[in-house]
Design a protein around this motif. Structure first.
Motif, PDB file in Angstrom:
ATOM      1  N   SER A   1      27.022  -1.355  -7.325  1.00 36.47           N
ATOM      2  CA  SER A   1      26.393  -2.748  -7.072  1.00 36.47           C
ATOM      3  C   SER A   1      26.938  -3.831  -7.532  1.00 36.47           C
ATOM      4  O   SER A   1      28.071  -4.274  -8.401  1.00 36.47           O
ATOM      5  CB  SER A   1      24.814  -2.813  -8.075  1.00 36.47           C
ATOM      6  OG  SER A   1      24.288  -4.077  -8.214  1.00 36.47           O
ATOM      7  N   ASP A   2      27.143  -5.074  -6.505  1.00 40.38           N
ATOM      8  CA  ASP A   2      27.939  -6.265  -6.754  1.00 40.38           C
ATOM      9  C   ASP A   2      27.273  -7.316  -7.386  1.00 40.38           C
ATOM     10  O   ASP A   2      27.647  -8.454  -7.495  1.00 40.38           O
ATOM     11  CB  ASP A   2      28.380  -6.847  -5.359  1.00 40.38           C
ATOM     12  CG  ASP A   2      27.404  -7.028  -4.271  1.00 40.38           C
ATOM     13  OD1 ASP A   2      26.144  -6.907  -4.915  1.00 40.38           O
ATOM     14  OD2 ASP A   2      27.907  -7.663  -3.399  1.00 40.38           O
ATOM     15  N   SER A   3      26.117  -6.946  -8.107  1.00 46.31           N
ATOM     16  CA  SER A   3      25.179  -7.936  -8.880  1.00 46.31           C
ATOM     17  C   SER A   3      24.631  -7.358 -10.154  1.00 46.31           C
ATOM     18  O   SER A   3      24.404  -6.090 -10.119  1.00 46.31           O
ATOM     19  CB  SER A   3      24.377  -8.960  -7.969  1.00 46.31           C
ATOM     20  OG  SER A   3      23.394  -7.768  -7.526  1.00 46.31           O
ATOM     21  N   LEU A   4      23.640  -8.267 -10.548  1.00 45.76           N
ATOM     22  CA  LEU A   4      22.844  -7.567 -11.590  1.00 45.76           C
ATOM     23  C   LEU A   4      21.481  -7.143 -11.177  1.00 45.76           C
ATOM     24  O   LEU A   4      20.490  -6.840 -12.013  1.00 45.76           O
ATOM     25  CB  LEU A   4      22.571  -8.631 -12.664  1.00 45.76           C
ATOM     26  CG  LEU A   4      23.552  -8.848 -14.060  1.00 45.76           C
ATOM     27  CD1 LEU A   4      22.930  -9.863 -14.783  1.00 45.76           C
ATOM     28  CD2 LEU A   4      23.748  -7.590 -14.696  1.00 45.76           C
ATOM     29  N   ALA A   5      21.232  -7.085  -9.695  1.00 45.62           N
ATOM     30  CA  ALA A   5      19.909  -6.907  -9.269  1.00 45.62           C
ATOM     31  C   ALA A   5      19.337  -5.702  -9.481  1.00 45.62           C
ATOM     32  O   ALA A   5      18.139  -5.809  -9.939  1.00 45.62           O
ATOM     33  CB  ALA A   5      20.182  -6.855  -7.735  1.00 45.62           C
ATOM     34  N   PRO A   6      20.214  -4.420  -9.666  1.00 44.69           N
ATOM     35  CA  PRO A   6      19.456  -3.275 -10.348  1.00 44.69           C
ATOM     36  C   PRO A   6      18.646  -3.321 -11.648  1.00 44.69           C
ATOM     37  O   PRO A   6      17.814  -2.844 -11.978  1.00 44.69           O
ATOM     38  CB  PRO A   6      20.544  -2.303 -10.345  1.00 44.69           C
ATOM     39  CG  PRO A   6      21.497  -2.809  -9.134  1.00 44.69           C
ATOM     40  CD  PRO A   6      21.606  -4.118  -9.576  1.00 44.69           C
ATOM     41  N   GLU A   7      19.368  -4.149 -12.440  1.00 42.72           N
ATOM     42  CA  GLU A   7      18.493  -4.474 -13.756  1.00 42.72           C
ATOM     43  C   GLU A   7      17.208  -5.045 -13.663  1.00 42.72           C
ATOM     44  O   GLU A   7      16.240  -4.706 -14.452  1.00 42.72           O
ATOM     45  CB  GLU A   7      19.443  -5.596 -14.633  1.00 42.72           C
ATOM     46  CG  GLU A   7      18.853  -5.597 -16.186  1.00 42.72           C
ATOM     47  CD  GLU A   7      19.285  -6.922 -16.572  1.00 42.72           C
ATOM     48  OE1 GLU A   7      18.047  -7.469 -17.157  1.00 42.72           O
ATOM     49  OE2 GLU A   7      19.971  -7.682 -16.249  1.00 42.72           O
ATOM     50  N   SER A   8      16.914  -5.813 -12.453  1.00 42.30           N
ATOM     51  CA  SER A   8      15.820  -6.382 -12.361  1.00 42.30           C
ATOM     52  C   SER A   8      14.477  -5.345 -11.962  1.00 42.30           C
ATOM     53  O   SER A   8      13.384  -5.694 -12.228  1.00 42.30           O
ATOM     54  CB  SER A   8      15.810  -7.425 -11.206  1.00 42.30           C
ATOM     55  OG  SER A   8      15.823  -6.677  -9.911  1.00 42.30           O
ATOM     56  N   ALA A   9      15.108  -4.338 -11.861  1.00 48.53           N
ATOM     57  CA  ALA A   9      14.080  -3.203 -11.583  1.00 48.53           C
ATOM     58  C   ALA A   9      13.561  -2.574 -12.821  1.00 48.53           C
ATOM     59  O   ALA A   9      12.231  -2.110 -12.788  1.00 48.53           O
ATOM     60  CB  ALA A   9      14.523  -2.114 -10.816  1.00 48.53           C
ATOM     61  N   CYS A  10      14.169  -2.958 -14.049  1.00 48.88           N
ATOM     62  CA  CYS A  10      13.494  -2.403 -15.230  1.00 48.88           C
ATOM     63  C   CYS A  10      12.449  -3.688 -15.899  1.00 48.88           C
ATOM     64  O   CYS A  10      13.071  -4.517 -16.140  1.00 48.88           O
ATOM     65  CB  CYS A  10      14.723  -2.394 -16.071  1.00 48.88           C
ATOM     66  SG  CYS A  10      16.247  -1.168 -15.464  1.00 48.88           S
ATOM     67  N   THR A  11      11.263  -3.173 -15.984  1.00 54.20           N
ATOM     68  CA  THR A  11      10.278  -3.837 -16.323  1.00 54.20           C
ATOM     69  C   THR A  11       9.647  -3.352 -17.643  1.00 54.20           C
ATOM     70  O   THR A  11       9.203  -2.241 -17.690  1.00 54.20           O
ATOM     71  CB  THR A  11       9.145  -4.472 -15.362  1.00 54.20           C
ATOM     72  OG1 THR A  11       8.930  -3.485 -14.634  1.00 54.20           O
ATOM     73  CG2 THR A  11       9.736  -5.606 -14.266  1.00 54.20           C
ATOM     74  N   SER A  12       9.598  -4.057 -18.830  1.00 52.07           N
ATOM     75  CA  SER A  12       9.173  -3.669 -20.098  1.00 52.07           C
ATOM     76  C   SER A  12       8.288  -4.357 -20.680  1.00 52.07           C
ATOM     77  O   SER A  12       7.766  -5.389 -20.094  1.00 52.07           O
ATOM     78  CB  SER A  12      10.490  -3.296 -20.755  1.00 52.07           C
ATOM     79  OG  SER A  12      10.928  -4.981 -21.299  1.00 52.07           O
ATOM     80  N   ILE A  13       7.606  -3.983 -21.865  1.00 54.43           N
ATOM     81  CA  ILE A  13       7.030  -4.866 -22.791  1.00 54.43           C
ATOM     82  C   ILE A  13       7.968  -4.887 -24.040  1.00 54.43           C
ATOM     83  O   ILE A  13       8.806  -4.309 -24.493  1.00 54.43           O
ATOM     84  CB  ILE A  13       5.647  -4.186 -23.107  1.00 54.43           C
ATOM     85  CG1 ILE A  13       5.778  -3.069 -23.773  1.00 54.43           C
ATOM     86  CG2 ILE A  13       4.703  -4.032 -21.959  1.00 54.43           C
ATOM     87  CD1 ILE A  13       4.408  -2.245 -24.727  1.00 54.43           C
ATOM     88  N   GLN A  14       7.725  -6.124 -24.635  1.00 52.36           N
ATOM     89  CA  GLN A  14       8.387  -6.466 -25.689  1.00 52.36           C
ATOM     90  C   GLN A  14       7.395  -6.511 -27.078  1.00 52.36           C
ATOM     91  O   GLN A  14       6.401  -7.495 -26.820  1.00 52.36           O
ATOM     92  CB  GLN A  14       9.433  -7.540 -25.775  1.00 52.36           C
ATOM     93  CG  GLN A  14      10.355  -7.291 -24.885  1.00 52.36           C
ATOM     94  CD  GLN A  14      10.444  -7.810 -23.572  1.00 52.36           C
ATOM     95  OE1 GLN A  14      10.117  -9.238 -23.341  1.00 52.36           O
ATOM     96  NE2 GLN A  14      10.587  -7.137 -22.394  1.00 52.36           N
ATOM     97  N   LEU A  15       7.382  -5.835 -28.032  1.00 51.71           N
ATOM     98  CA  LEU A  15       6.510  -5.819 -29.258  1.00 51.71           C
ATOM     99  C   LEU A  15       7.370  -6.439 -30.568  1.00 51.71           C
ATOM    100  O   LEU A  15       8.505  -6.174 -30.770  1.00 51.71           O
ATOM    101  CB  LEU A  15       6.084  -4.630 -29.867  1.00 51.71           C
ATOM    102  CG  LEU A  15       5.447  -3.863 -28.577  1.00 51.71           C
ATOM    103  CD1 LEU A  15       5.123  -2.435 -29.155  1.00 51.71           C
ATOM    104  CD2 LEU A  15       4.190  -4.376 -28.105  1.00 51.71           C
TER     105      LEU A  15
END
Length: 495
Positions: free
Chosen positions: A180-194
């Motif tokens: 990957s030539d960008s951070l775009a794959p990271e955007s697939a990771c959606t989380s909750i933060q407690l």
């Protein structure tokens, strides 16, 4: 990493000045820990939920700016990619029926936002990884319109000096191997933060307890089995985020240089241990300088913001992150738990939170803490196993040995969560509602990841292609999410 920055690239001189300023901030922080009064009399909790936008065909909708304007609610903000948004709710105390009120607030906010987004033919989904994300969604104008995201993308790729390599394999041999030539794959990771606000003297106990819980948390809450059309880990978000934001070249990995996304390597005795590691081991990604003179502010008896230190801390992605912050002119410390994926339903999110807060309370207060009887590497192995296998994972626990994670939860951790919530002053109604969800997940062997996987298997058995099966699964998923029904009760398509 929510702090605003002013530019997308930085000079060598700025980096040198920033390093010096961060070290000065760290020195002042150390003095504050020994001398200052931190806010802790009323421990506060907070929650953030990252969400995905989908179009009518259930693919990603890359238009968060327009959708946020349509929602018109300041609790919703942008995230990294144009198909991401985030819901933040104000911090609140734990006791009483607060969790039931928070569930209602989250449901109301999400329902209202969904209704407004639907007017623009857009859906909102809480899920660890949107299963309809494909490589073409990482091309072109994918990144949100905020300079800090562009700056972060530039910083990670510049530090690495080459494209990011992603390599993931699931239990059936399906795999991803691509650059990957960008951070775009990271955007697939959606989380909750407690978030949990804690006393400085008790921070280490709470952080160590959160690390111990991370493996069972993932086993219970995994909800990210598909990425780019492939079935991978139960919580693919963990290895994907780790790889997608890796600033190390292959050679630096071989030298043992620490990754930017990090479980850690040891139990701690103070929050200072973590901030000092950040400064010692990790180069700046966003060397943004601010005017504050931290020494002068502290010596005047005021509370320094320590913005450089906080910004730097926000670019070291620990799964349990230490937080220094100020509110109302008073400093406080928080443990930010970043382990869990978003979804499946708000009821599931709240059950995950109740389990975490309750079990951590007891673990942090034990006379002989579990981490004194357990190696750090064992906790890390539990974390990886929980991410890889989800509800089918096994875990090591002192006194139990190697045991099914669901059995560990039922026999040890769930009673502990009940006790901890009672100590927090949480009502019986809250405990009954949310911890029963955790119990049923374990008894039925169903969480978000296992439901998604089983649903796709049934749909493919009917003859659907993987792409069509993923979209049909997501349609069923959205129905269960919207009804706020816990995932262990969701129906599967009939054979």
């Amino acid at each position: 990493m929510g702090a605003d920055v002013e530019q997308a690239r930085y000079t060598r001189e700025q980096r040198q000045q920033y390093r010096e300023k961060v070290r000065r901030d760290l020195d002042v922080f150390e003095r504050m820990l020994s001398q200052s009064q931190f806010e802790f009399d009323k421990p506060m909790t907070g929650i953030e939920v990252e969400l995905n936008l989908v179009s009518e065909d259930l693919g990603p909708k890359l238009d968060n700016k327009l959708i946020l304007e349509q929602i018109a609610d300041e609790d919703f903000q942008t995230e990294l990619a144009r198909y991401n948004i985030e819901l933040n709710v104000p911090p609140r105390p734990l006791p009483g029926d607060s969790a039931l009120e928070l569930e209602e607030l989250l449901r109301t906010s999400l329902n209202q936002a969904s209704a407004r987004a639907a007017e623009l033919h857009t859906g909102i989904v809480a899920i660890g990884i949107l299963p309809t994300v494909m490589p073409e969604h990482f091309e072109g104008d994918w990144i949100s319109e905020n300079i800090r995201y562009a700056a972060l993308n530039n910083a990670v790729l510049d530090a690495r000096g080459e494209d990011v390599w992603l390599e993931l394999e699931g239990p059936t041999g399906e795999r991803i191997a691509r650059y990957s030539d960008s951070l775009a794959p990271e955007s697939a990771c959606t989380s909750i933060q407690l978030h949990l606000q804690v006393h400085p003297d008790r921070f280490a106990d709470h952080w160590n307890a959160a690390q111990v819980l991370a493996g069972p948390q993932l086993a219970l809450g995994a909800n990210s089995p598909f990425f780019l059309g492939q079935r991978l880990w139960a919580e693919t978000r963990i290895p994907l985020f780790t790889q997608a934001t890796d600033t190390r070249s292959v050679e630096l990995k071989n030298q043992g240089v620490r990754p930017r996304v990090w479980f850690g390597e040891r139990w701690i005795t103070s929050i200072f241990d973590l901030f000092e590691e950040n400064v010692r081991y990790f180069p700046a990604l966003l060397p943004e300088l601010y005017e504050e003179n931290p020494e002068e502010v502290f010596e005047r008896g005021e509370v320094p913001e320590l913005k450089e230190l906080r910004l730097h801390n926000g670019t070291v992605y620990r799964w349990n992150r230490p937080i220094y912050d100020t509110a109302g002119g008073k400093p406080h410390l928080r443990v930010e738990n970043r382990t869990l994926p978003a979804g499946p339903s708000i009821a599931d999110v709240m059950a995950n939170a109740a389990f975490y807060y309750g079990a951590m309370r007891v673990l942090a207060e034990e006379d002989r803490p579990v981490w004194t009887r357990m190696s750090f590497s064992a906790a890390e192995a539990n974390f990886e196993e929980g991410a890889r296998l989800g509800i089918d994972a096994r875990a090591y626990w002192p006194g139990f040995g190697d045991v099914a994670a669901s059995e560990l939860v039922l026999r040890r951790l769930l009673p502990m969560a009940h006790e901890g919530l009672e100590k927090w002053g949480v009502s019986q109604a809250v405990r009954d509602r949310f911890l029963t969800i955790i119990e049923q997940r374990c008894l039925k062997g169903v969480n978000g990841a296992s439901w998604q996987t089983a649903c796709v298997e049934r749909l493919e058995a009917r003859g659907l292609t993987r792409d069509k099966a993923l979209r049909e699964m997501l349609r069923h998923y959205i129905e269960g999410m919207s009804a706020n029904e816990p995932v262990h009760n969701w129906d599967l398509p009939r054979d």
